[in-house]
Design a protein around this motif. Structure first.
Motif, PDB file in Angstrom:
ATOM      1  N   LEU A 157       0.869  -1.170   0.000  1.00  0.00           N
ATOM      2  CA  LEU A 157       0.000   0.000   0.000  1.00  0.00           C
ATOM      3  C   LEU A 157       0.907   1.221   0.000  1.00  0.00           C
ATOM      4  O   LEU A 157       1.770   1.350   0.879  1.00  0.00           O
ATOM      5  N   ILE A 158       0.721   2.091  -0.976  1.00  0.00           N
ATOM      6  CA  ILE A 158       1.562   3.280  -1.077  1.00  0.00           C
ATOM      7  C   ILE A 158       0.673   4.517  -1.144  1.00  0.00           C
ATOM      8  O   ILE A 158      -0.198   4.620  -2.014  1.00  0.00           O
ATOM      9  N   ALA A 159       0.898   5.443  -0.210  1.00  0.00           N
ATOM     10  CA  ALA A 159       0.270   6.765  -0.235  1.00  0.00           C
ATOM     11  C   ALA A 159       1.307   7.704  -0.833  1.00  0.00           C
ATOM     12  O   ALA A 159       2.272   8.100  -0.166  1.00  0.00           O
ATOM     13  N   ILE A 160       1.132   8.030  -2.083  1.00  0.00           N
ATOM     14  CA  ILE A 160       2.168   8.711  -2.859  1.00  0.00           C
ATOM     15  C   ILE A 160       2.520  10.091  -2.297  1.00  0.00           C
ATOM     16  O   ILE A 160       3.692  10.398  -2.081  1.00  0.00           O
ATOM     17  N   SER A 161       1.527  10.931  -2.079  1.00  0.00           N
ATOM     18  CA  SER A 161       1.798  12.311  -1.651  1.00  0.00           C
ATOM     19  C   SER A 161       2.535  12.387  -0.326  1.00  0.00           C
ATOM     20  O   SER A 161       3.305  13.319  -0.093  1.00  0.00           O
ATOM     21  N   GLN A 162       2.302  11.401   0.539  1.00  0.00           N
ATOM     22  CA  GLN A 162       2.960  11.406   1.846  1.00  0.00           C
ATOM     23  C   GLN A 162       4.224  10.557   1.869  1.00  0.00           C
ATOM     24  O   GLN A 162       4.931  10.524   2.875  1.00  0.00           O
ATOM     25  N   GLY A 163       4.493   9.852   0.785  1.00  0.00           N
ATOM     26  CA  GLY A 163       5.694   9.033   0.721  1.00  0.00           C
ATOM     27  C   GLY A 163       5.661   7.837   1.667  1.00  0.00           C
ATOM     28  O   GLY A 163       6.703   7.425   2.174  1.00  0.00           O
ATOM     29  N   ILE A 164       4.482   7.276   1.885  1.00  0.00           N
ATOM     30  CA  ILE A 164       4.358   6.130   2.799  1.00  0.00           C
ATOM     31  C   ILE A 164       4.218   4.854   1.977  1.00  0.00           C
ATOM     32  O   ILE A 164       3.332   4.742   1.130  1.00  0.00           O
ATOM     33  N   ASP A 165       5.073   3.894   2.241  1.00  0.00           N
ATOM     34  CA  ASP A 165       5.056   2.601   1.561  1.00  0.00           C
ATOM     35  C   ASP A 165       5.003   1.523   2.635  1.00  0.00           C
ATOM     36  O   ASP A 165       5.829   1.515   3.552  1.00  0.00           O
ATOM     37  N   SER A 166       4.045   0.622   2.524  1.00  0.00           N
ATOM     38  CA  SER A 166       3.889  -0.411   3.550  1.00  0.00           C
ATOM     39  C   SER A 166       5.096  -1.337   3.655  1.00  0.00           C
ATOM     40  O   SER A 166       5.200  -2.091   4.616  1.00  0.00           O
ATOM     41  N   GLN A 167       6.015  -1.273   2.714  1.00  0.00           N
ATOM     42  CA  GLN A 167       7.246  -2.056   2.840  1.00  0.00           C
ATOM     43  C   GLN A 167       8.199  -1.450   3.866  1.00  0.00           C
ATOM     44  O   GLN A 167       9.119  -2.110   4.319  1.00  0.00           O
ATOM     45  N   SER A 168       7.965  -0.207   4.224  1.00  0.00           N
ATOM     46  CA  SER A 168       8.790   0.464   5.224  1.00  0.00           C
ATOM     47  C   SER A 168       8.416  -0.027   6.624  1.00  0.00           C
ATOM     48  O   SER A 168       7.250  -0.242   6.928  1.00  0.00           O
ATOM     49  N   ARG A 169       9.402  -0.151   7.491  1.00  0.00           N
ATOM     50  CA  ARG A 169       9.156  -0.591   8.870  1.00  0.00           C
ATOM     51  C   ARG A 169       8.265   0.389   9.619  1.00  0.00           C
ATOM     52  O   ARG A 169       7.543   0.011  10.517  1.00  0.00           O
ATOM     53  N   GLN A 170       8.316   1.657   9.274  1.00  0.00           N
ATOM     54  CA  GLN A 170       7.536   2.686   9.970  1.00  0.00           C
ATOM     55  C   GLN A 170       6.147   2.885   9.379  1.00  0.00           C
ATOM     56  O   GLN A 170       5.394   3.727   9.849  1.00  0.00           O
ATOM     57  N   SER A 171       5.785   2.124   8.374  1.00  0.00           N
ATOM     58  CA  SER A 171       4.533   2.383   7.661  1.00  0.00           C
ATOM     59  C   SER A 171       3.294   2.268   8.545  1.00  0.00           C
ATOM     60  O   SER A 171       2.374   3.077   8.430  1.00  0.00           O
ATOM     61  N   LYS A 172       3.270   1.303   9.449  1.00  0.00           N
ATOM     62  CA  LYS A 172       2.091   1.154  10.305  1.00  0.00           C
ATOM     63  C   LYS A 172       1.891   2.401  11.161  1.00  0.00           C
ATOM     64  O   LYS A 172       0.780   2.909  11.303  1.00  0.00           O
ATOM     65  N   VAL A 173       2.981   2.918  11.712  1.00  0.00           N
ATOM     66  CA  VAL A 173       2.909   4.138  12.522  1.00  0.00           C
ATOM     67  C   VAL A 173       2.470   5.310  11.645  1.00  0.00           C
ATOM     68  O   VAL A 173       1.599   6.097  12.039  1.00  0.00           O
ATOM     69  N   LEU A 174       3.040   5.430  10.457  1.00  0.00           N
ATOM     70  CA  LEU A 174       2.715   6.553   9.577  1.00  0.00           C
ATOM     71  C   LEU A 174       1.262   6.505   9.106  1.00  0.00           C
ATOM     72  O   LEU A 174       0.584   7.533   9.077  1.00  0.00           O
ATOM     73  N   PHE A 175       0.769   5.315   8.749  1.00  0.00           N
ATOM     74  CA  PHE A 175      -0.634   5.205   8.346  1.00  0.00           C
ATOM     75  C   PHE A 175      -1.554   5.541   9.527  1.00  0.00           C
ATOM     76  O   PHE A 175      -2.597   6.162   9.352  1.00  0.00           O
ATOM     77  N   THR A 176      -1.154   5.154  10.725  1.00  0.00           N
ATOM     78  CA  THR A 176      -1.952   5.454  11.917  1.00  0.00           C
ATOM     79  C   THR A 176      -1.975   6.955  12.199  1.00  0.00           C
ATOM     80  O   THR A 176      -3.031   7.544  12.432  1.00  0.00           O
ATOM     81  N   VAL A 177      -0.812   7.585  12.183  1.00  0.00           N
ATOM     82  CA  VAL A 177      -0.725   9.022  12.455  1.00  0.00           C
ATOM     83  C   VAL A 177      -1.510   9.811  11.403  1.00  0.00           C
ATOM     84  O   VAL A 177      -2.305  10.696  11.734  1.00  0.00           O
ATOM     85  N   HIS A 178      -1.303   9.485  10.143  1.00  0.00           N
ATOM     86  CA  HIS A 178      -2.034  10.202   9.092  1.00  0.00           C
ATOM     87  C   HIS A 178      -3.531   9.902   9.164  1.00  0.00           C
ATOM     88  O   HIS A 178      -4.351  10.774   8.874  1.00  0.00           O
ATOM     89  N   GLY A 179      -3.885   8.689   9.558  1.00  0.00           N
ATOM     90  CA  GLY A 179      -5.294   8.359   9.747  1.00  0.00           C
ATOM     91  C   GLY A 179      -5.929   9.218  10.824  1.00  0.00           C
ATOM     92  O   GLY A 179      -7.070   9.685  10.685  1.00  0.00           O
ATOM     93  N   LEU A 180      -5.197   9.446  11.901  1.00  0.00           N
ATOM     94  CA  LEU A 180      -5.688  10.311  12.980  1.00  0.00           C
ATOM     95  C   LEU A 180      -5.856  11.742  12.483  1.00  0.00           C
ATOM     96  O   LEU A 180      -6.877  12.387  12.720  1.00  0.00           O
ATOM     97  N   VAL A 181      -4.861  12.245  11.780  1.00  0.00           N
ATOM     98  CA  VAL A 181      -4.933  13.602  11.236  1.00  0.00           C
ATOM     99  C   VAL A 181      -6.121  13.723  10.277  1.00  0.00           C
ATOM    100  O   VAL A 181      -6.873  14.708  10.325  1.00  0.00           O
ATOM    101  N   ASP A 182      -6.319  12.726   9.421  1.00  0.00           N
ATOM    102  CA  ASP A 182      -7.427  12.750   8.467  1.00  0.00           C
ATOM    103  C   ASP A 182      -8.776  12.762   9.182  1.00  0.00           C
ATOM    104  O   ASP A 182      -9.699  13.477   8.795  1.00  0.00           O
ATOM    105  N   GLU A 183      -8.896  11.971  10.250  1.00  0.00           N
ATOM    106  CA  GLU A 183     -10.143  11.940  11.020  1.00  0.00           C
ATOM    107  C   GLU A 183     -10.380  13.273  11.730  1.00  0.00           C
ATOM    108  O   GLU A 183     -11.495  13.797  11.734  1.00  0.00           O
ATOM    109  N   LEU A 184      -9.334  13.829  12.326  1.00  0.00           N
ATOM    110  CA  LEU A 184      -9.472  15.113  13.024  1.00  0.00           C
ATOM    111  C   LEU A 184      -9.849  16.234  12.051  1.00  0.00           C
ATOM    112  O   LEU A 184     -10.628  17.123  12.392  1.00  0.00           O
TER     113      LEU A 184
END
Length: 161
Positions: free
Chosen positions: A113-140
């Motif tokens: 799963l790749i979110a292009i504009s944010q540079g998040i790729d699920s192959q990255s070790r930090q991707s779960k944290v990044l998807f969570t943080v951005h998910g929170l920001v999107d909800e807020l």
């Protein structure tokens, strides 16, 4: 990569997901998002195998036909893609739980799963944290927008409009 994302096949097969929220918004937004995804993939030599989209549907819920079709296909034993591209995490959802669920589902099925504009790729070790943080920001953002809309409507009502 093979059907579920294992190493072995040299060319990634991708799908894109795009959406916009409301009637009256620019329907070309979906085309713009898809073009971003296609450009990203084309620069890597990937092959497009599908597009999923939802026009005039809020990201507050997951009950969107295109999104549900994507989830169903990703869970199928003969999944034709190895990568899901989205322009931005908010296009997938504006509910904190959904990007986490999407990340888990795709990871379980070995689909990137790749979110292009944010540079998040699920192959990255930090991707779960990044998807969570951005998910929170999107909800807020959605909650804040709702408050501002309500405030504007209340102000108009007080003025007798």
């Amino acid at each position: 990569m093979n059907e579920c994302g294992y190493p072995g096949l040299s060319i990634e097969r991708f799908v894109s997901y795009a959406r916009y929220s409301k009637e009256g918004m620019n329907p070309l937004s979906i085309d713009d998002q898809i073009n971003v995804c296609r450009g990203f993939a084309r620069s890597r030599g990937w092959v497009e195998v599908g597009v999923y989209s939802d026009a005039a549907f809020s990201g507050a819920g997951a009950d969107r036909k295109g999104y549900q079709d994507l989830l169903r296909e990703a869970s199928s034993p003969n999944c034709p893609f190895t990568v899901v591209l989205i322009d931005d995490t908010s296009r997938a959802s504006r509910d904190l739980e959904e990007p986490i669920r999407l990340h888990k589902l795709l990871s379980f099925n070995r689909i990137r799963l790749i979110a292009i504009s944010q540079g998040i790729d699920s192959q990255s070790r930090q991707s779960k944290v990044l998807f969570t943080v951005h998910g929170l920001v999107d909800e807020l953002y959605l909650e804040e927008l709702s408050l501002k809309t309500h405030r504007g409507l209340a102000s108009r009502a007080m003025k007798g409009l």
